[in-house]
Design an enzyme around this catalytic site. Structure first.
Site, mmCIF file in Angstrom:
data_model
loop_
_atom_site.group_PDB
_atom_site.id
_atom_site.type_symbol
_atom_site.label_atom_id
_atom_site.label_comp_id
_atom_site.label_asym_id
_atom_site.label_seq_id
_atom_site.Cartn_x
_atom_site.Cartn_y
_atom_site.Cartn_z
ATOM 1 N N GLY A 184 0.769 -1.246 0.000
ATOM 2 C CA GLY A 184 0.000 0.000 0.000
ATOM 3 C C GLY A 184 0.799 1.294 0.000
ATOM 4 C CB SER A 185 4.310 2.264 -0.757
ATOM 5 O OG SER A 185 4.517 1.951 -2.111
ATOM 6 C CG MET A 195 -0.511 -7.976 -7.031
ATOM 7 S SD MET A 195 0.242 -6.891 -8.273
ATOM 8 C CE MET A 195 1.443 -8.005 -8.972
ATOM 9 C CB ILE A 206 -6.367 -9.923 -14.660
ATOM 10 C CG1 ILE A 206 -4.828 -9.974 -14.615
ATOM 11 C CG2 ILE A 206 -6.849 -9.428 -16.026
ATOM 12 C CD1 ILE A 206 -4.202 -10.937 -15.571
ATOM 13 C CG LEU A 207 -9.921 -5.049 -12.621
ATOM 14 C CD1 LEU A 207 -9.831 -3.538 -12.798
ATOM 15 C CD2 LEU A 207 -10.848 -5.392 -11.456
ATOM 16 C CG ASN A 256 -2.228 -0.709 -13.222
ATOM 17 O OD1 ASN A 256 -2.193 -0.871 -12.006
ATOM 18 N ND2 ASN A 256 -1.524 -1.464 -14.060
ATOM 19 C CG HIS A 270 3.159 -2.346 -15.344
ATOM 20 N ND1 HIS A 270 2.700 -3.560 -14.849
ATOM 21 C CD2 HIS A 270 4.207 -2.645 -16.150
ATOM 22 C CE1 HIS A 270 3.449 -4.529 -15.342
ATOM 23 N NE2 HIS A 270 4.364 -4.006 -16.124
ATOM 24 C CD GLU A 320 -12.334 -5.607 -24.026
ATOM 25 O OE1 GLU A 320 -11.789 -6.351 -24.862
ATOM 26 O OE2 GLU A 320 -13.507 -5.214 -24.133
ATOM 27 C CD GLU A 334 5.854 1.519 -8.674
ATOM 28 O OE1 GLU A 334 4.715 1.357 -8.241
ATOM 29 O OE2 GLU A 334 6.633 0.561 -8.831
HETATM 30 C C1 GAR Z 1 4.110 -1.472 -7.168
HETATM 31 O O1 GAR Z 1 5.448 -1.629 -7.533
HETATM 32 C C2 GAR Z 1 3.223 -1.475 -8.399
HETATM 33 O O2 GAR Z 1 3.796 -0.847 -9.494
HETATM 34 C C3 GAR Z 1 3.075 -2.954 -8.629
HETATM 35 O O3 GAR Z 1 2.902 -3.507 -7.349
HETATM 36 C C4 GAR Z 1 3.616 -2.705 -6.402
HETATM 37 C C5 GAR Z 1 2.671 -2.331 -5.282
HETATM 38 O O4 GAR Z 1 3.330 -1.646 -4.273
HETATM 39 N N1 GAR Z 1 1.961 -3.233 -9.481
HETATM 40 C C6 GAR Z 1 1.963 -4.203 -10.381
HETATM 41 O O5 GAR Z 1 2.894 -4.974 -10.533
HETATM 42 C C7 GAR Z 1 0.687 -4.320 -11.195
HETATM 43 N N2 GAR Z 1 0.923 -5.043 -12.383
HETATM 44 P P1 GAR Z 1 2.514 -0.884 -3.137
HETATM 45 O O6 GAR Z 1 1.531 -1.901 -2.557
HETATM 46 O O7 GAR Z 1 3.557 -0.511 -2.129
HETATM 47 O O8 GAR Z 1 1.835 0.283 -3.736
#
Ligand code: GAR
Length: 194
Positions: free
Chosen positions: A20-21, A95, A97-98, A112, A114, A147, A179
């Site tokens: 959840g950062s 994580m 897929i919708l 999103n 990524h 999609e 991010e």
């Molecule tokens: C992040 O690095 C995000 O980009 C990735 O999961 C991590 C979640 O971190 N998302 C994916 O890989 C989606 N395909 P967080 O829980 O600390 O925000």
């Protein structure tokens, strides 16, 4: 484009699966005076992860959705979204897929983040694959959800240099910091005309 006219704050939901950062960084952005979003709801497919604890501590309505059956899960999520008048959804480390059905129902309203320089390295283990392929840069991308997995229009993207000393853990850590800044910036860009 997202059609959100004549309102002060846009009701948003954040979907998470763990740490959840990015949720944290979106929430602190939402509290700024000039932000146009209000985080009303957190959806998570796992109980008792850090992101859920954080959301609860911050008194955001938080729903844990069992994903054994995707159809039922999305039906529940849709109800929560309706109940809370959610207009915009941020996937932040979600994580799952919708379904096409769900994505089309919220067309142009799901964003999103990524951990790669899309269109390169869609899917999982992005940094590991970038290192194995001897890329000079990795990075992260904020984009619309369509999609097709990790393929929607890009809102913002930022490069992060891969150091010769990097393994995927050190690289992930550095990219995550980027991010956490990029996501609010992208939301701000997206809503600058509203
Ligand atoms: C992040 O690095 C995000 O980009 C990735 O999961 C991590 C979640 O971190 N998302 C994916 O890989 C989606 N395909 P967080 O829980 O600390 O925000």
């Amino acid at each position: 484009m997202v059609k959100l006219i004549g309102k002060k704050k846009i009701n948003c939901a954040v979907f998470i699966s763990g740490r959840g950062s990015n949720l944290k960084s979106i929430l602190s952005y939402s509290k700024k005076n000039n932000s146009k979003i209000n985080i009303r709801l957190v959806i998570c497919n796992k109980p008792s992860v850090n992101g859920v604890n954080f959301a609860k501590k911050n008194k955001i309505e938080t729903k844990i959705v069992n994903y054994k059956n995707k159809y039922k899960a999305e039906k529940k999520i849709t109800n929560y979204l309706k109940k809370n008048n959610i207009e915009l959804i941020f996937l932040a480390g979600f994580m799952k897929i919708l379904s096409k059905y769900f994505v089309n129902k919220y067309k142009n309203k799901i964003i999103n983040i990524h951990p790669s320089l899309l269109p390169k390295y869609k899917g999982l283990n992005t940094h590991k694959r970038a290192i194995i392929n001897k890329e000079k840069f990795s990075g992260c991308t904020v984009h619309f959800v369509t999609e097709k997995l990790d393929s929607g229009r890009i809102i913002l993207q930022q490069k992060v240099k891969i150091l010769s000393t990097d393994d995927y853990k050190s690289l992930s850590k550095r990219v995550l910091k980027v991010e956490n800044k990029l996501y609010p910036k992208a939301i701000n860009k997206l809503l600058s005309n509203f």
